[in-house]
Design a protein around this motif. Structure first.
Motif, PDB file in Angstrom:
ATOM      1  N   VAL A  53     -36.947  -9.529  58.491  1.00 51.23           N
ATOM      2  CA  VAL A  53     -36.841  -8.330  59.096  1.00 51.23           C
ATOM      3  C   VAL A  53     -36.201  -7.162  58.342  1.00 51.23           C
ATOM      4  O   VAL A  53     -36.854  -6.119  58.067  1.00 51.23           O
ATOM      5  N   ASN A  54     -34.962  -7.660  57.711  1.00 51.58           N
ATOM      6  CA  ASN A  54     -34.216  -6.559  57.211  1.00 51.58           C
ATOM      7  C   ASN A  54     -34.793  -6.409  55.698  1.00 51.58           C
ATOM      8  O   ASN A  54     -34.737  -5.332  55.213  1.00 51.58           O
TER       9      ASN A  54
ATOM     10  N   THR B  69     -34.022 -16.870  57.888  1.00 53.01           N
ATOM     11  CA  THR B  69     -33.903 -16.385  59.235  1.00 53.01           C
ATOM     12  C   THR B  69     -34.714 -15.242  59.474  1.00 53.01           C
ATOM     13  O   THR B  69     -35.096 -14.473  58.802  1.00 53.01           O
ATOM     14  N   ILE B  70     -35.080 -15.079  60.845  1.00 56.61           N
ATOM     15  CA  ILE B  70     -35.892 -13.964  61.184  1.00 56.61           C
ATOM     16  C   ILE B  70     -35.116 -12.616  60.731  1.00 56.61           C
ATOM     17  O   ILE B  70     -35.920 -11.610  60.147  1.00 56.61           O
ATOM     18  N   GLU B  71     -33.935 -12.589  60.840  1.00 60.75           N
ATOM     19  CA  GLU B  71     -33.134 -11.376  60.486  1.00 60.75           C
ATOM     20  C   GLU B  71     -33.197 -11.019  59.062  1.00 60.75           C
ATOM     21  O   GLU B  71     -33.408  -9.732  58.531  1.00 60.75           O
TER      22      GLU B  71
ATOM     23  N   THR C  26     -40.865  -1.069  65.575  1.00 61.36           N
ATOM     24  CA  THR C  26     -39.457  -1.057  65.101  1.00 61.36           C
ATOM     25  C   THR C  26     -39.495   0.553  64.441  1.00 61.36           C
ATOM     26  O   THR C  26     -40.411   0.520  63.242  1.00 61.36           O
TER      27      THR C  26
ATOM     28  N   GLU D 174     -41.084  -8.727  64.090  1.00 65.79           N
ATOM     29  CA  GLU D 174     -40.419 -10.009  64.159  1.00 65.79           C
ATOM     30  C   GLU D 174     -41.422 -11.345  64.360  1.00 65.79           C
ATOM     31  O   GLU D 174     -41.475 -12.285  64.288  1.00 65.79           O
ATOM     32  N   GLU D 175     -42.685 -11.000  64.925  1.00 63.08           N
ATOM     33  CA  GLU D 175     -43.658 -11.708  65.064  1.00 63.08           C
ATOM     34  C   GLU D 175     -44.125 -12.337  63.743  1.00 63.08           C
ATOM     35  O   GLU D 175     -44.667 -13.598  63.458  1.00 63.08           O
TER      36      GLU D 175
ATOM     37  N   GLN E 285     -41.784 -18.327  59.506  1.00 64.21           N
ATOM     38  CA  GLN E 285     -40.826 -19.527  59.588  1.00 64.21           C
ATOM     39  C   GLN E 285     -41.600 -20.681  59.657  1.00 64.21           C
ATOM     40  O   GLN E 285     -41.394 -21.920  59.066  1.00 64.21           O
TER      41      GLN E 285
ATOM     42  N   ALA F 225     -42.183 -12.431  61.224  1.00 65.74           N
ATOM     43  CA  ALA F 225     -41.110 -13.313  60.584  1.00 65.74           C
ATOM     44  C   ALA F 225     -41.283 -14.547  61.310  1.00 65.74           C
ATOM     45  O   ALA F 225     -40.909 -15.622  60.441  1.00 65.74           O
ATOM     46  N   LYS F 226     -41.488 -14.800  62.393  1.00 68.08           N
ATOM     47  CA  LYS F 226     -41.455 -16.103  63.176  1.00 68.08           C
ATOM     48  C   LYS F 226     -42.648 -16.907  62.555  1.00 68.08           C
ATOM     49  O   LYS F 226     -42.565 -18.103  62.279  1.00 68.08           O
TER      50      LYS F 226
ATOM     51  N   ARG G 160     -44.639  -5.088  65.090  1.00 73.89           N
ATOM     52  CA  ARG G 160     -44.308  -6.242  65.583  1.00 73.89           C
ATOM     53  C   ARG G 160     -43.818  -7.226  64.213  1.00 73.89           C
ATOM     54  O   ARG G 160     -44.096  -8.461  64.131  1.00 73.89           O
TER      55      ARG G 160
END
Ligand code: PLP
Length: 337
Positions: free
Chosen positions: A99-100, A94-96, A334, A75-76, A82, A78-79, A73
């Motif tokens: 994650v990257n 950014t989320i990207e 992922t 992205e969670e 933020q 990452a959010k 998870r």
């Protein structure tokens, strides 16, 4: 693979090969930079050092039964990063980007990703600081976001062991409209003293109550809290609790298991009615609770020395997804490689 005694790893920092960084300056983020330096150079008057503009995240990558490496998870996280950055008036990546960086750090440190079956995993620590030098209290115009990782051991060595926690009203970890719902350094600084007190009394962590009335359960150390009774999974609803990604996942799994899920205020007295209860978070997934001791009222709530049936099933279902033993029906993982 690295020559590490995976079974004896604890939750400690171990140097790996690479970390990933982004620098925010002049109103924009840099490209991702890969570094093998463990240090960051900053001005002695940097905002984070004086005014606490520092935040972090914690998530894990697991080597699965099929040999693949899964991030859980991301992205969670990452959010949530933020939302922490917004709260501290820092630039928001950014989320990207986040994650990257996590994916890159996993890939570049492959030799530190513990083998399947050891119970160990690879912990990722995104961390961000405001770096503008100054004296006045104002938002930092510059920032650094670093993502690094470290292999960490199984939380429970030799099977899940329930913990004892203590309710303490002497200090709160967060105020009602403070920063309890974001992952910022100051919350953890504020929790150290009560944590030390609980440890000195023989308890693993502190159970915090709401700081306005001290009537309702909030969090349990650096874990969310849940209780089980009458076929229900019950967890505190509060604006000063960190929204745990593990808790969010357990609520979904609880529904899959046919349990009803309630997010609401939990008065302290209700502790006596739970059949099982525990803390939940990335580190342990679930830490069942055997006993809760209220330091002020001397009330004791006990739940037995064995992990409860529902808690164990929730724990197993979540770990099965993380280790690729069960189908990832909710799309939480992922696959990095
Ligand atoms: C205060 C606090 N509550 C709860 C949690 C659990 O959150 P998560 O499940 O996202 O790890 C953490 C750890 O991140 C935490 O520090």
């Amino acid at each position: 693979m690295e020559n590490i005694d995976w079974g004896s790893l604890g939750f400690n920092y171990l140097k790996t090969d690479y970390n990933a960084r982004y620098i925010y300056t002049d109103g924009k983020w840099s490209e991702m930079q890969i570094s093998s330096d463990e240090y960051i150079n900053m001005h002695m008057s940097a905002s984070c050092l004086h005014y606490g503009t520092a935040l972090f995240e914690g998530l894990k990558a697991f080597r699965g039964v099929d040999g693949k490496v899964r991030l859980f998870r991301v992205e969670e996280n990452a959010k949530r990063l933020q939302s922490s950055a917004k709260r501290l008036c820092l630039p928001v990546p950014t989320i990207e980007m986040i994650v990257n960086a996590c994916i890159e750090v996993v890939k570049r440190n492959e030799r530190f990703i513990p083998p399947y079956g050891t119970g160990a995993s690879f912990y990722l620590r995104p961390v961000m600081f405001g770096t503008t030098a100054g004296l006045g209290v104002k938002p930092s115009k510059d920032a650094i976001l670093v993502v690094y990782g470290s292999p960490v051991g199984a939380y429970f060595k030799g099977g899940i062991k329930p913990m004892m926690v203590a309710i303490d009203r002497e200090q709160d970890r967060a105020a009602p409209r403070g920063t309890g719902d974001v992952k910022v350094g100051g919350n953890y600084a504020a929790s150290l003293m009560s944590g030390e007190k609980a440890h000195s009394l023989g308890y693993s962590s502190v159970m915090y109550l709401d700081s306005a009335e001290h009537k309702y359960i909030e969090e349990c150390g650096a874990c969310n809290f849940f209780g089980i009774k009458d076929g229900k999974y019950i967890t505190p609803k509060s604006s000063s609790v960190l929204p745990s990604i593990t808790n969010k996942s357990l609520r979904v799994l609880a529904k899959d298991m046919g349990l009803e899920v309630e997010e609401r205020r939990i008065p302290v007295e209700e502790l006596s009615t739970f059949e099982e209860c525990g803390g939940c978070g990335t580190a342990a997934v679930i830490s069942p609770i055997s006993k809760i001791y209220d330091i002020d009222t001397k009330e004791t709530y006990t739940y037995g020395e064995e992990v409860g049936k529902v808690s164990l099933e929730l724990y197993t279902r979540l770990q099965d997804i993380q280790y690729g033993r069960a189908e990832d029906t909710h799309n939480w993982c992922t696959i990095v490689m």
